[in-house]
Design an enzyme around this catalytic site. Structure first.
Site, PDB file in Angstrom:
ATOM      1  N   GLY A  36      53.108  83.141  25.578  1.00 41.08           N
ATOM      2  CA  GLY A  36      52.375  82.000  26.106  1.00 41.08           C
ATOM      3  C   GLY A  36      50.875  82.202  25.958  1.00 41.08           C
ATOM      4  CB  ALA A  37      48.216  79.874  24.869  1.00 37.86           C
ATOM      5  CG  ASP A  38      50.012  80.977  30.316  1.00 37.03           C
ATOM      6  OD1 ASP A  38      50.662  81.284  29.296  1.00 37.03           O
ATOM      7  OD2 ASP A  38      50.558  80.772  31.427  1.00 37.03           O
ATOM      8  NE  ARG A  39      53.309  86.665  29.369  1.00 38.09           N
ATOM      9  CZ  ARG A  39      54.443  87.235  28.997  1.00 38.09           C
ATOM     10  NH1 ARG A  39      55.384  86.541  28.390  1.00 38.09           N
ATOM     11  NH2 ARG A  39      54.651  88.516  29.247  1.00 38.09           N
ATOM     12  CB  THR A  61      54.164  77.166  37.611  1.00 36.11           C
ATOM     13  OG1 THR A  61      53.126  76.212  37.837  1.00 36.11           O
ATOM     14  CG2 THR A  61      55.505  76.463  37.585  1.00 36.11           C
ATOM     15  CB  THR A 113      64.704  79.254  60.649  1.00 40.60           C
ATOM     16  OG1 THR A 113      65.965  79.370  61.311  1.00 40.60           O
ATOM     17  CG2 THR A 113      64.942  78.849  59.205  1.00 40.60           C
TER      18      THR A 113
END
Length: 199
Positions: A36-39, A61, A113
């Site tokens: 991925g380009a973001d990586r 995300t 909870t």
């Protein structure tokens, strides 16, 4: 199509970040086109700012871990569901669990909870990050720096002692670095940097 829109409506030729352009960093993924380009962008920025070896933890995300070797080579990493994605899966796929504020409870043992969900989500992801960073350091060097980024990094950064730096601007810095490395080869009509999508 995106490139045509940029040229037509903005008068610029976009520079798409892929492993095929000058990154200043070799990509050692089995298939470099799959990264991925973001990586790549985050790794380029992190090494430029902080040096190598480097581990980038991007909490968005997805929860993404990337490793850069001592020789400044992008090696690969790990991808897990993001914090919100996991929380939403519980909310949508169970009948009695609800959305909760993403804050750490006072204790790991939840007494209701809400605090049980907060413990599992927030402290659980803190544990995931700590364990994965430990494994990465064992493989690329115990002296590897760890940089956190992404919209959700502040949810866990106070609860896991692995980050050397937090930088929310990492992607923008990386885009600027990569653009400057490649600007001379772009058409003279102007250019802007962008990212293509991959894993």
């Amino acid at each position: 199509m995106f490139e045509d829109l940029c040229r037509r409506f903005f008068g610029v030729t976009p520079l798409l970040v892929t492993s095929q352009i000058d990154l200043g960093m070799p990509v050692r993924y089995d298939n470099p086109r799959d990264v991925g380009a973001d990586r790549i962008v985050d790794a380029v920025a992190a090494v430029e700012l902080y040096g190598a070896p480097m581990i980038v933890v991007d909490l968005g995300t997805a929860t993404v871990f990337d490793a850069v070797s001592r020789d400044r080579e992008y090696l690969g990493g790990a991808i897990a569901p993001g914090i919100n994605l996991s929380a939403d899966a519980l909310y949508y796929n169970t009948s009695q669990l609800r959305r909760v504020e993403l804050v750490a409870p006072a204790e790991a043992v939840g007494r209701n909870t809400t605090t049980s969900l907060q413990s599992g989500i927030v402290l659980g992801y803190a544990g995931l990050v700590e364990a994965m960073v430990g494994r990465f350091k064992a493989e690329i060097g115990e002296d590897a720096r760890v940089v956190g980024t992404g919209g959700l990094v502040t949810v866990i950064s106070d609860h896991v002692p692995v980050f050397d730096d937090i930088n929310q601007e990492l992607t923008l810095v990386g885009l600027d670095i990569i653009y400057r490395k490649n600007a001379a080869g772009l058409p003279s009509s102007g250019a802007s940097a962008g990212m293509s999508r991959a894993g």
